[in-house]
Design a protein around this motif. Structure first.
Motif, PDB file in Angstrom:
ATOM      1  N   GLY A  62       0.812  -1.212   0.000  1.00 61.58           N
ATOM      2  CA  GLY A  62       0.000   0.000   0.000  1.00 61.58           C
ATOM      3  C   GLY A  62       0.843   1.259   0.000  1.00 61.58           C
ATOM      4  O   GLY A  62       0.549   2.221  -0.701  1.00 61.58           O
ATOM      5  N   LEU A  63       1.905   1.245   0.789  1.00 56.16           N
ATOM      6  CA  LEU A  63       2.819   2.386   0.853  1.00 56.16           C
ATOM      7  C   LEU A  63       3.512   2.602  -0.483  1.00 56.16           C
ATOM      8  O   LEU A  63       3.612   3.732  -0.963  1.00 56.16           O
ATOM      9  CB  LEU A  63       3.853   2.161   1.960  1.00 56.16           C
ATOM     10  N   ASP A  64       3.951   1.517  -1.100  1.00 56.12           N
ATOM     11  CA  ASP A  64       4.612   1.605  -2.403  1.00 56.12           C
ATOM     12  C   ASP A  64       3.657   2.174  -3.455  1.00 56.12           C
ATOM     13  O   ASP A  64       4.031   3.040  -4.244  1.00 56.12           O
ATOM     14  CB  ASP A  64       5.122   0.225  -2.824  1.00 56.12           C
ATOM     15  N   ALA A  65       2.411   1.703  -3.445  1.00 58.31           N
ATOM     16  CA  ALA A  65       1.415   2.190  -4.400  1.00 58.31           C
ATOM     17  C   ALA A  65       1.143   3.677  -4.185  1.00 58.31           C
ATOM     18  O   ALA A  65       1.038   4.444  -5.150  1.00 58.31           O
ATOM     19  CB  ALA A  65       0.126   1.386  -4.266  1.00 58.31           C
ATOM     20  N   LEU A  66       1.051   4.102  -2.944  1.00 64.03           N
ATOM     21  CA  LEU A  66       0.810   5.510  -2.636  1.00 64.03           C
ATOM     22  C   LEU A  66       1.975   6.387  -3.108  1.00 64.03           C
ATOM     23  O   LEU A  66       1.766   7.463  -3.671  1.00 64.03           O
ATOM     24  CB  LEU A  66       0.574   5.698  -1.141  1.00 64.03           C
ATOM     25  N   LYS A  67       3.195   5.926  -2.913  1.00 63.98           N
ATOM     26  CA  LYS A  67       4.367   6.677  -3.366  1.00 63.98           C
ATOM     27  C   LYS A  67       4.371   6.810  -4.891  1.00 63.98           C
ATOM     28  O   LYS A  67       4.661   7.887  -5.425  1.00 63.98           O
ATOM     29  CB  LYS A  67       5.655   5.989  -2.907  1.00 63.98           C
ATOM     30  N   LYS A  68       4.039   5.727  -5.584  1.00 63.10           N
ATOM     31  CA  LYS A  68       4.007   5.770  -7.054  1.00 63.10           C
ATOM     32  C   LYS A  68       2.922   6.722  -7.537  1.00 63.10           C
ATOM     33  O   LYS A  68       3.135   7.493  -8.478  1.00 63.10           O
ATOM     34  CB  LYS A  68       3.767   4.371  -7.620  1.00 63.10           C
ATOM     35  N   GLU A  69       1.764   6.686  -6.890  1.00 68.89           N
ATOM     36  CA  GLU A  69       0.670   7.566  -7.277  1.00 68.89           C
ATOM     37  C   GLU A  69       1.042   9.028  -7.054  1.00 68.89           C
ATOM     38  O   GLU A  69       0.778   9.887  -7.890  1.00 68.89           O
ATOM     39  CB  GLU A  69      -0.579   7.207  -6.468  1.00 68.89           C
ATOM     40  N   ARG A  70       1.667   9.311  -5.943  1.00 65.65           N
ATOM     41  CA  ARG A  70       2.065  10.688  -5.627  1.00 65.65           C
ATOM     42  C   ARG A  70       3.130  11.196  -6.607  1.00 65.65           C
ATOM     43  O   ARG A  70       3.057  12.330  -7.082  1.00 65.65           O
ATOM     44  CB  ARG A  70       2.589  10.760  -4.196  1.00 65.65           C
ATOM     45  N   ALA A  71       4.119  10.348  -6.906  1.00 68.67           N
ATOM     46  CA  ALA A  71       5.164  10.726  -7.869  1.00 68.67           C
ATOM     47  C   ALA A  71       4.552  10.966  -9.244  1.00 68.67           C
ATOM     48  O   ALA A  71       4.917  11.919  -9.947  1.00 68.67           O
ATOM     49  CB  ALA A  71       6.236   9.643  -7.928  1.00 68.67           C
ATOM     50  N   PHE A  72       3.610  10.124  -9.617  1.00 72.07           N
ATOM     51  CA  PHE A  72       2.949  10.299 -10.908  1.00 72.07           C
ATOM     52  C   PHE A  72       2.180  11.613 -10.948  1.00 72.07           C
ATOM     53  O   PHE A  72       2.228  12.339 -11.938  1.00 72.07           O
ATOM     54  CB  PHE A  72       1.996   9.135 -11.209  1.00 72.07           C
ATOM     55  N   THR A  73       1.453  11.932  -9.892  1.00 71.61           N
ATOM     56  CA  THR A  73       0.682  13.167  -9.848  1.00 71.61           C
ATOM     57  C   THR A  73       1.592  14.378 -10.021  1.00 71.61           C
ATOM     58  O   THR A  73       1.280  15.297 -10.787  1.00 71.61           O
ATOM     59  CB  THR A  73      -0.122  13.273  -8.533  1.00 71.61           C
ATOM     60  N   LYS A  74       2.723  14.373  -9.330  1.00 69.27           N
ATOM     61  CA  LYS A  74       3.678  15.479  -9.478  1.00 69.27           C
ATOM     62  C   LYS A  74       4.200  15.569 -10.905  1.00 69.27           C
ATOM     63  O   LYS A  74       4.307  16.656 -11.476  1.00 69.27           O
ATOM     64  CB  LYS A  74       4.832  15.312  -8.495  1.00 69.27           C
ATOM     65  N   GLN A  75       4.518  14.412 -11.497  1.00 71.04           N
ATOM     66  CA  GLN A  75       5.010  14.378 -12.879  1.00 71.04           C
ATOM     67  C   GLN A  75       3.937  14.883 -13.839  1.00 71.04           C
ATOM     68  O   GLN A  75       4.224  15.653 -14.758  1.00 71.04           O
ATOM     69  CB  GLN A  75       5.421  12.953 -13.245  1.00 71.04           C
ATOM     70  N   ALA A  76       2.696  14.484 -13.616  1.00 73.50           N
ATOM     71  CA  ALA A  76       1.597  14.888 -14.490  1.00 73.50           C
ATOM     72  C   ALA A  76       1.351  16.398 -14.412  1.00 73.50           C
ATOM     73  O   ALA A  76       1.165  17.055 -15.439  1.00 73.50           O
ATOM     74  CB  ALA A  76       0.330  14.125 -14.114  1.00 73.50           C
ATOM     75  N   LEU A  77       1.348  16.940 -13.209  1.00 70.42           N
ATOM     76  CA  LEU A  77       1.140  18.382 -13.060  1.00 70.42           C
ATOM     77  C   LEU A  77       2.289  19.179 -13.674  1.00 70.42           C
ATOM     78  O   LEU A  77       2.067  20.215 -14.301  1.00 70.42           O
ATOM     79  CB  LEU A  77       0.949  18.735 -11.584  1.00 70.42           C
TER      80      LEU A  77
END
Length: 141
Positions: A62-77
């Protein structure tokens, strides 16, 4: 070639013109690879969740998935700010307006339009992929 992009989906009022040059096409490809990779990672994490795991493994996944999602959001923005030429103020409006689903669909829209998909073709394709009762509700908003 210049592409006119709608921005109301992300909370902005005016359309933005973007050059569909090789630089932006490459950035769009990179963004779509990141989006699709995140989808694959999330599917794999959900499959792993369905299998029996101890609490420690589930927590780490769950922690790994959350980190990937957060990194993706920053990259997308960052991608949107760069390609659309958004000011910091406009980016804050996008952050306040969009959720993860809106961000994902808007990224798909921007990337496809930059790669030459006509507005009408994209609209028809998105209408096909959304159930009829949801498309009527989303148009009202």
């Amino acid at each position: 070639m210049v592409v006119k992009l709608r921005t109301t989906q992300i909370g902005l009022k005016r359309p933005i013109n973007v050059k569909a040059n090789l630089t932006n096409v490459d950035k769009a490809d990179e963004m779509m690879i990141a989006l699709l990779s995140l989808n694959v990672d999330m599917d794999e994490a959900q499959t792993a969740d369905n299998e029996q795991q101890d609490d420690s493994e589930a927590f780490k996944a769950g922690l790994d998935a959350l980190k990937k999602e957060r990194a993706f959001t920053k990259q997308a923005l960052s991608f949107l700010q760069d390609v659309l030429g958004l000011s910091d103020k406009q980016l804050e409006i996008v952050k306040d307006h969009a959720d993860f689903a809106i961000l994902g669909s808007y990224l798909s829209y921007v990337c496809n339009r930059i790669k030459g998909v006509p507005e009408k073709a994209f609209q028809e394709e998105s209408t096909k992929s959304v159930p009829k009762d949801q498309s009527a509700n989303s148009e009202e908003q």
